[in-house]
Design a protein around this motif. Sequence first.
Motif, mmCIF file in Angstrom:
data_model
loop_
_atom_site.group_PDB
_atom_site.id
_atom_site.type_symbol
_atom_site.label_atom_id
_atom_site.label_comp_id
_atom_site.label_asym_id
_atom_site.label_seq_id
_atom_site.Cartn_x
_atom_site.Cartn_y
_atom_site.Cartn_z
ATOM 1 N N GLN A 102 41.044 1.467 1.623
ATOM 2 C CA GLN A 102 39.705 0.899 1.781
ATOM 3 C C GLN A 102 39.138 1.297 3.123
ATOM 4 O O GLN A 102 39.759 2.054 3.869
ATOM 5 N N GLY A 103 37.937 0.813 3.452
ATOM 6 C CA GLY A 103 37.241 1.290 4.646
ATOM 7 C C GLY A 103 38.004 1.058 5.946
ATOM 8 O O GLY A 103 38.057 1.915 6.821
ATOM 9 N N ARG A 104 38.617 -0.121 6.066
ATOM 10 C CA ARG A 104 39.276 -0.455 7.332
ATOM 11 C C ARG A 104 40.472 0.442 7.607
ATOM 12 O O ARG A 104 40.864 0.615 8.761
ATOM 13 N N GLU A 107 39.065 3.326 9.335
ATOM 14 C CA GLU A 107 38.767 2.936 10.727
ATOM 15 C C GLU A 107 40.042 2.932 11.570
ATOM 16 O O GLU A 107 40.078 3.433 12.695
ATOM 17 N N PHE A 127 30.691 -3.772 12.332
ATOM 18 C CA PHE A 127 31.165 -4.685 11.292
ATOM 19 C C PHE A 127 32.455 -5.322 11.821
ATOM 20 O O PHE A 127 33.107 -4.764 12.698
ATOM 21 N N THR A 185 26.052 2.258 11.848
ATOM 22 C CA THR A 185 26.401 1.610 10.590
ATOM 23 C C THR A 185 25.173 1.580 9.683
ATOM 24 O O THR A 185 24.139 1.005 10.058
ATOM 25 N N ASN A 189 25.249 -3.850 8.251
ATOM 26 C CA ASN A 189 25.747 -5.008 7.498
ATOM 27 C C ASN A 189 25.655 -6.290 8.316
ATOM 28 O O ASN A 189 25.000 -7.254 7.919
ATOM 29 N N ASP A 218 29.195 4.930 9.909
ATOM 30 C CA ASP A 218 29.917 3.967 9.076
ATOM 31 C C ASP A 218 29.046 3.888 7.829
ATOM 32 O O ASP A 218 28.004 3.236 7.812
ATOM 33 N N CYS A 220 29.211 2.886 4.626
ATOM 34 C CA CYS A 220 29.502 2.038 3.463
ATOM 35 C C CYS A 220 28.328 1.876 2.503
ATOM 36 O O CYS A 220 28.504 1.849 1.303
ATOM 37 N N ARG A 221 27.099 1.772 3.044
ATOM 38 C CA ARG A 221 25.923 1.577 2.185
ATOM 39 C C ARG A 221 24.916 2.705 2.397
ATOM 40 O O ARG A 221 23.716 2.482 2.536
ATOM 41 N N SER A 258 33.735 2.764 2.914
ATOM 42 C CA SER A 258 34.408 1.852 1.993
ATOM 43 C C SER A 258 33.840 2.108 0.607
ATOM 44 O O SER A 258 32.659 1.848 0.368
ATOM 45 N N LYS A 261 31.861 -0.522 -1.615
ATOM 46 C CA LYS A 261 30.416 -0.784 -1.490
ATOM 47 C C LYS A 261 29.701 0.306 -2.301
ATOM 48 O O LYS A 261 29.725 0.247 -3.513
HETATM 49 C C1 LIG Z 1 33.127 -3.493 4.201
HETATM 50 C C2 LIG Z 1 32.812 -2.759 5.434
HETATM 51 C C3 LIG Z 1 33.810 -2.112 6.166
HETATM 52 C C4 LIG Z 1 35.277 -2.210 5.828
HETATM 53 O O1 LIG Z 1 35.567 -1.772 4.543
HETATM 54 P P1 LIG Z 1 36.742 -2.448 3.672
HETATM 55 O O2 LIG Z 1 36.757 -1.613 2.429
HETATM 56 O O3 LIG Z 1 36.361 -3.872 3.426
HETATM 57 O O4 LIG Z 1 37.998 -2.331 4.443
HETATM 58 C C5 LIG Z 1 33.424 -1.403 7.295
HETATM 59 N N1 LIG Z 1 32.138 -1.337 7.676
HETATM 60 C C6 LIG Z 1 31.150 -1.946 6.987
HETATM 61 C C7 LIG Z 1 29.739 -1.834 7.447
HETATM 62 C C8 LIG Z 1 31.449 -2.682 5.849
HETATM 63 O O5 LIG Z 1 30.464 -3.300 5.177
#
Ligand SMILES: *Cc1c(COP(=O)(O)O)cnc(C)c1O
Length: 461
Positions: A102-104, A107, A127, A185, A189, A218, A220-221, A258, A261
């Motif tokens: 996953q995203g973390r 990171e 985040f 980011t 978020n 970052d 994710c979105r 991630s 998302k």
């Molecule tokens: C969710 C999120 C993460 C971490 O991702 P995970 O899949 O939950 O580990 C990092 N940055 C942002 C902006 C996020 O929304």
Amino acid sequence: MHPHFRTIIEPFRIKTVEPIQFTTWEQRADIIEAAGYNLFLVRAENVLIDLLTDSGTGAMSSFQWAGMMQGDESYAGARSFYKFEAAAQRITGFKHIIPTHQGRAAERILFGNVCKPGYVVPNNTHFDTTRANVECQGAQALDLPCAEAHQPALIAPFKGNMDVDALTHTLQTVPRDQVPVVMLTVTNNSGGGQPVSMANIRAVSQVCHAHGVPFFLDACRFAENAFFIKQREPGYADKTALEIAQEMFSYADGCTMSAKKDGMANIGGFLALHDDDLAQRCKNTLILTEGFPTYGGLAGYDLEAIAVGLEEVLHEDYLRYRLRSIAYLGEKLDAAGVPFMKPTGGHALYLDAAAMLPHIPASHYPAQALAVALYQEGGIRSVEIGSVMFGRVHADGSEEPAALELVRLAFPRRVYTQSHVDYVAEVVTYVARLKDNLRGYRISWQPPQLRHFSAQFEPLR
Ligand SMILES: *Cc1c(COP(=O)(O)O)cnc(C)c1O
């Protein structure tokens, strides 16, 4: 779309249904008391509408499920990896695509390889896992949001932007070798799901490169951010979401992602970058902690689901519906006079509990009171983003409240329909009318860290 019809509909029909559980007011009173008034401790089956998070909670398409049947579970060099890599490269253009669970994890691997104690990592707003992964290397996570980000009621198109002057100042004052990377980011978020403009991405990139500092997104979105740019930034109305996303990534040297998302999957993520040497070091860490570089802690079928998800998330019918669902809830709540952060973000609406419940002081957790009331009255699960989550507890037991007392209503992707959103608006409006009857809470037990996940509360009378 037909030019005469303005209703934005869900761009899918439903093939599989998952029943949701109705409970009575009395049942919910017992459930929430047994959970110590902590919504994280309520069983999901006792929730009617679950807006706790948009992370990993989305519905997959029939194409994603079909892709999963084609998962290649080979340890090394699986066909599914190359599909995943191609899908991520088409959008990001990065040379190295490193899958993670996953995203973390992305990171952790990135910061573990570039940060040292005393280093500084600037971001528009970190985040929470990003901040924790920077700080766990002994480095400083520096938030540099633009000025508009601090005003919840202000309507501005790109409240997720970074303060470029503050970044320039940071890069002029901190020695070059102590800023290993700058991150942005998209969408922001922790700052309310607010988008970052292309102009800001370009400006941040220029400042970073003028100082020789790598610039990462970052991401994710990224798709929600791209569609906000299409809708709001001059010059982008005629570009596709894919073209806009490609331009966003073209200014960066790498990204963390991630897939829970905008990967439209239930699990997964990746780290992507151009630099050969850093990629090699990251792959070495990956092998230690996640797995071989062609699966990175994921099953072959997960890689298939993400490959299809990355393609589907850029469909404009989907993105139009996605951003519209949240804006639609915002319009209904605005008409009812309910205070929330404006404008609505890409994945969530953030209720302003401090404005709604001025009679409850921050020390009695107004956002927690609001979140519990939404569950008690309507079976809706949200998340407190206020002094329970971000209040600082000092050694003498005293507490410093958070800057804002918010309740986040985060929407899972492709899960709820317009009537669900109508119901949410009705419950929130009802609770807003009851507000004078709401009371605060005290914390009766808390762990040393990340207390919001497991703290126990007692209602104040
Ligand atoms: C969710 C999120 C993460 C971490 O991702 P995970 O899949 O939950 O580990 C990092 N940055 C942002 C902006 C996020 O929304």
